[in-house]
Structures are given as C-alpha cells and as structure tokens.
Scaffold this motif. Structure first.
Motif, PDB file in Angstrom:
ATOM      1  N   ARG A  38       0.855  -1.196   0.000  1.00  0.00           N
ATOM      2  CA  ARG A  38       0.000   0.000   0.000  1.00  0.00           C
ATOM      3  C   ARG A  38       0.885   1.237   0.000  1.00  0.00           C
ATOM      4  N   ILE A  39       0.494   2.232  -0.767  1.00  0.00           N
ATOM      5  CA  ILE A  39       1.302   3.457  -0.877  1.00  0.00           C
ATOM      6  C   ILE A  39       0.411   4.682  -0.706  1.00  0.00           C
ATOM      7  N   THR A  40       0.848   5.590   0.157  1.00  0.00           N
ATOM      8  CA  THR A  40       0.256   6.924   0.243  1.00  0.00           C
ATOM      9  C   THR A  40       1.233   7.886  -0.418  1.00  0.00           C
ATOM     10  N   PHE A  41       0.796   8.511  -1.497  1.00  0.00           N
ATOM     11  CA  PHE A  41       1.659   9.369  -2.315  1.00  0.00           C
ATOM     12  C   PHE A  41       1.307  10.820  -2.007  1.00  0.00           C
ATOM     13  N   VAL A  42       2.221  11.526  -1.365  1.00  0.00           N
ATOM     14  CA  VAL A  42       2.011  12.927  -0.983  1.00  0.00           C
ATOM     15  C   VAL A  42       2.595  13.825  -2.072  1.00  0.00           C
ATOM     16  N   LEU A  43       1.767  14.711  -2.615  1.00  0.00           N
ATOM     17  CA  LEU A  43       2.199  15.525  -3.764  1.00  0.00           C
ATOM     18  C   LEU A  43       1.357  16.793  -3.857  1.00  0.00           C
ATOM     19  N   PRO A  44       1.787  17.794  -4.638  1.00  0.00           N
ATOM     20  CA  PRO A  44       1.003  19.025  -4.779  1.00  0.00           C
ATOM     21  C   PRO A  44      -0.366  18.749  -5.398  1.00  0.00           C
ATOM     22  N   LEU A  60      -4.786   0.509  -4.037  1.00  0.00           N
ATOM     23  CA  LEU A  60      -3.620   0.398  -3.160  1.00  0.00           C
ATOM     24  C   LEU A  60      -2.767   1.664  -3.117  1.00  0.00           C
ATOM     25  N   ILE A  61      -2.871   2.500  -4.156  1.00  0.00           N
ATOM     26  CA  ILE A  61      -2.099   3.756  -4.191  1.00  0.00           C
ATOM     27  C   ILE A  61      -3.065   4.919  -4.030  1.00  0.00           C
TER      28      ILE A  61
END
Length: 458
Positions: A38-44, A60-61
């Motif tokens: 599982r991925i939490t992608f932090v971005l603008p 999952l993302i």
C-alpha cells in the motif's frame, strides 16, 4: 522473497515537485502495489490530476495532496517545476520545505513502515522518532551523484566547490570516461547555489543521503554497478537498486494525427527530438537546431517548448522554414506520448537531452540515439551512454557551447546512414544492451528490491 505479509507494509512517498521525479516515484509505486504493498503518495494538488492516469492500482495507491504555500519570488499558483523557468527552482524548494508540517501530519496519522523521499532532507528527522524507516530514492544516474554529491568532496556552505575541483573527479571515483570536459565543468557549479532557505543544493542532497536508512537508485548493476558500489562505500549505507522502473506498455494508442503522419514514412526513417519538460532554449539556438534538422534531408518530428523570446513555436521558426520542410517536418510545442513515439516503426532516431528518464527510454527502444545534453547530470548521462556503453553519439559543441546546425546534422546522419561505421557500431552495442536489459531481468530487480525493503523494516 521473505514470507512477510505484503499488506502489512504501508509506504509513504514524497518526491521533489518535478514531474521528472514524481513520475518515476509513481512508476515504482505501481511495481510495489502489483506485489501487494500500500502506498500513500504525498504531492502538490495540481499534480494529482496530471498523474492520476498513471496510477494503475488506485485501490492500493492513494494520492494525498498538500497545499504549496506562496513564497516571495515564486509566481502565484506555482506548484511544480513545470510552472516556472529553471532559475526559480530555489524558491520552489523553499515552498516544498514549508509543507513539512503537512507531511508530518500525514506521517503521524497513517504511521507507514517506510518513507521514500529524494530532496526533502528533513524526512528522517520526522520519521526516526516515530520508528519509521526511510529510503532516499534517487532518480538520477549513479555516475552523476558519485562525481559531485559524495562526502569525498568535503564541501560546506562556507566552502563552495570551485571549477578547478570539479574538473577533477573525487578520490576513488571509478571512471576516467564519465567525467566533465572543459567548459562543461561550469554546468555543475550550481551545486553550491542556495536551494532552500539557508541551504545549498549540495548540502540538501548529501544530507538526504546521509540521514536515510538505505539509498535506492533507479539503475541497474549491469550499467552502473561500479558507481553504485562507490556511493555505498562513501555513505556507508545499503544501496538498493530498482532497475530503470519503466512504465507498463500503454494501453492507449498514439495520438491519431501523429500516428497518421508517421505512417507516411519508411520504417526507421524519421528523426524524433524532445528535450523534456524543463529545457527552454534561446531563440537563436532554437532556430539553429531547426536548420540542423532541415539540413539532414530526413523526415523529422521535433517536440520542444517555445524558446525564451517567443510566445509560440510558429513565431520562433526560421524564415521560410515551414515552407521548405512542408510534408517532412513537424515542430510541435505541446506534449507528446514519448514512449509511443519511440515505439512507432517509422521512428529510427531519437535526439535527446539525455535526462535520466529519456536515457532509459532510449536505451530500451530500437532507435539510434543522438544526444544533446544541456545541464550537468545530463552531460554525465550522455558520457555514460557514449563513452562507457558506446551506444550513442553526442553532438559536438563549439568552444563557446554553441550547437551548430552542421554538427547536429552530421551527428544524426552518422547514425542514420546505413553504410556508416559509427552507425553500425552504436546500433550493435545498443542491441546488446537492450537484449541484456530484458523484462525478466527488470522484474528480478524489483523482486530483489522488495526483499531488501522487507529486510529493512523487519
């Protein structure tokens, strides 16, 4: 791989606010999600819409947008490097650092087991007290990191690097061919420039590498093994390789108008050129390159941003150029589907700035490769492709750095001429490397990377 439950590994990713960084992070996220992570992608916020279509595992993302604050010197609304000229990235770096509280809030809330980052050197300061492991994932070539951003350089903000120092590789550097020549040295002096409030680019990157639990490089041992080993010994850290982490083959077709246009030419006859999303040429140099493509006599498709002194591509073209190349030349100022362009049967040559992503895309393609590097790491990427791997040709520059139409045309013709010894040699070497870097090998890299990741958190 270890018998660890993949679903137990929750990863947070936080990449530098440039699509050349966020995109490979997302490609890696897809590879990891495919294996159950599982991925939490932090971005603008702005980047979410532009990257959403590349998220192949939305279950999952998950994207977590952050608000990029206003900073003096940064045009209003700026969120990524694509919004600004390259000389303003220092201010974007300040803005990224000001998102620290938002990133810390997410990390504290979800408590991931691993955090992947690249230029946000403060990530380990947040993660370590929470018992979270960190991986500094670098998406540029190991050769360029190893020549400047290593402790052997022993730089501080009080002692910036000099041209004389950069002209010599650091102690123990494992290559005599992947080096800078003459005036190219100036292109790496930016590492001593400010890159954030009270910190230089060199300090930021070396701190990011020093403070992580493991270094990860988007490369292969077959291509850059000696540079990876050198970095590992310099930082005394485990080095985990992901391979090039290229995206899966696109299910969407090439834009119909470009597909139809390319279909009108013989297989392998078209020259395709792109310098990425950030390179913007001066108008005079832009026009000289256009005349160089015309001079080849070959069909060509050029995708470049309008030059600095022009609002549109059309107004920047040399006088009479459009009429002279009508039917065999396209100059486009917008985005194109580069992997699909390179895969088209009619395209036989890729003229590239040798950004690291484009380097891998060219290496895995069937095209002949001509390189026109613009910035420091691109120059070292080009040297890796030409001097070490011997599968590409670099366009010669004049003493003052000028790229002449004659030199561009000569380089292209040297690889496109079927009777050219240079063309035959680079094509043969290219094929050997492409056969070596097969999909099975690439999948093996991800499997080994996942194993190293598990060992790090156990």
């Amino acid at each position: 791989m270890p018998e660890t439950n993949s679903s137990d590994i929750h990863i947070l990713m936080f990449a530098w606010f440039a699509f050349g960084h966020m995109t490979p992070f997302l490609h890696l996220a897809n590879k990891l999600a495919k294996r159950g992570h599982r991925i939490t992608f932090v971005l603008p916020k702005k980047a979410v819409n532009q990257l959403e279509h590349l998220n192949h595992y939305p279950d999952l993302i998950s994207f977590h947008p952050v608000t990029v604050p206003s900073v003096t010197g940064l045009p209003p609304g700026t969120e990524t490097c694509s919004d600004i000229p390259i000389f303003l990235t220092h201010f974007l770096s300040i803005a990224m650092d000001l998102t620290r509280d938002q990133v810390e809030s997410v990390m504290t809330s979800i408590k991931p087991k691993l955090v992947f980052y690249d230029t946000a050197h403060w990530i380990p300061d947040i993660a370590k007290p929470l018992g979270i492991k960190t991986i500094c994932f670098k998406v540029v070539c190991a050769a360029s990191l190893a020549i400047v951003l290593v402790p052997a350089r022993n730089l501080t903000s009080e002692r910036p690097i000099t041209e004389a120092e950069l002209a010599e590789p650091p102690p123990g550097y494992p290559s005599t061919s992947v080096v800078l020549r003459g005036r190219e040295v100036q292109s790496l002096l930016f590492v001593s420039n400010p890159f954030g409030e009270g910190i230089t680019f060199h300090e930021r990157i070396t701190l990011a590498l020093k403070n992580c639990d493991a270094i990860s490089l988007r490369t292969c041992r077959e291509v850059e093994g000696k540079f990876c080993d050198y970095l590992g010994s310099q930082y005394e850290k485990p080095v985990l390789l992901t391979g090039p982490v290229l995206p899966e083959e696109s299910e969407s077709p090439l834009d119909e108008r470009w597909g139809n246009w390319l279909a009108g030419f013989e297989p392998g006859s078209v020259v395709y050129c792109s310098f990425g999303s950030q390179i913007i040429l001066g108008k005079t140099q832009f026009q000289e390159l256009m005349l160089g493509f015309e001079l080849t006599g070959l069909p060509f498709f050029v995708a470049l941003k309008p030059p600095l002194e022009a609002a549109t591509i059309e107004e920047a073209l040399p006088e009479g150029f459009e009429e002279r190349v009508k039917g065999r030349g396209v100059v486009w100022g917008g985005w194109v589907q580069q992997p699909l362009m390179l895969a088209h049967p009619s395209v036989g040559c890729f003229v590239s700035h040798c950004g690291f992503g484009s380097m891998w895309e060219s290496l895995m393609s069937d095209c002949q490769i001509v390189l026109v590097p613009q910035l420091g790491d691109q120059i070292l990427n080009a040297r890796l492709m030409t001097a070490e791997l011997k599968l590409a040709v670099e366009v010669k520059r004049e003493e003052n750095g000028w790229l002449s139409k004659e030199n561009l045309s000569e380089a292209i013709k040297s690889v496109m001429d079927k009777d050219s010894e240079v063309g035959k040699s680079v094509k043969e070497n290219h094929k050997k490397w492409r056969d070596t870097l097969n999909p099975e090998l690439m999948n093996g890299y991800i499997d080994k990377f996942v194993q190293g990741m598990h060992e790090l958190v156990e």
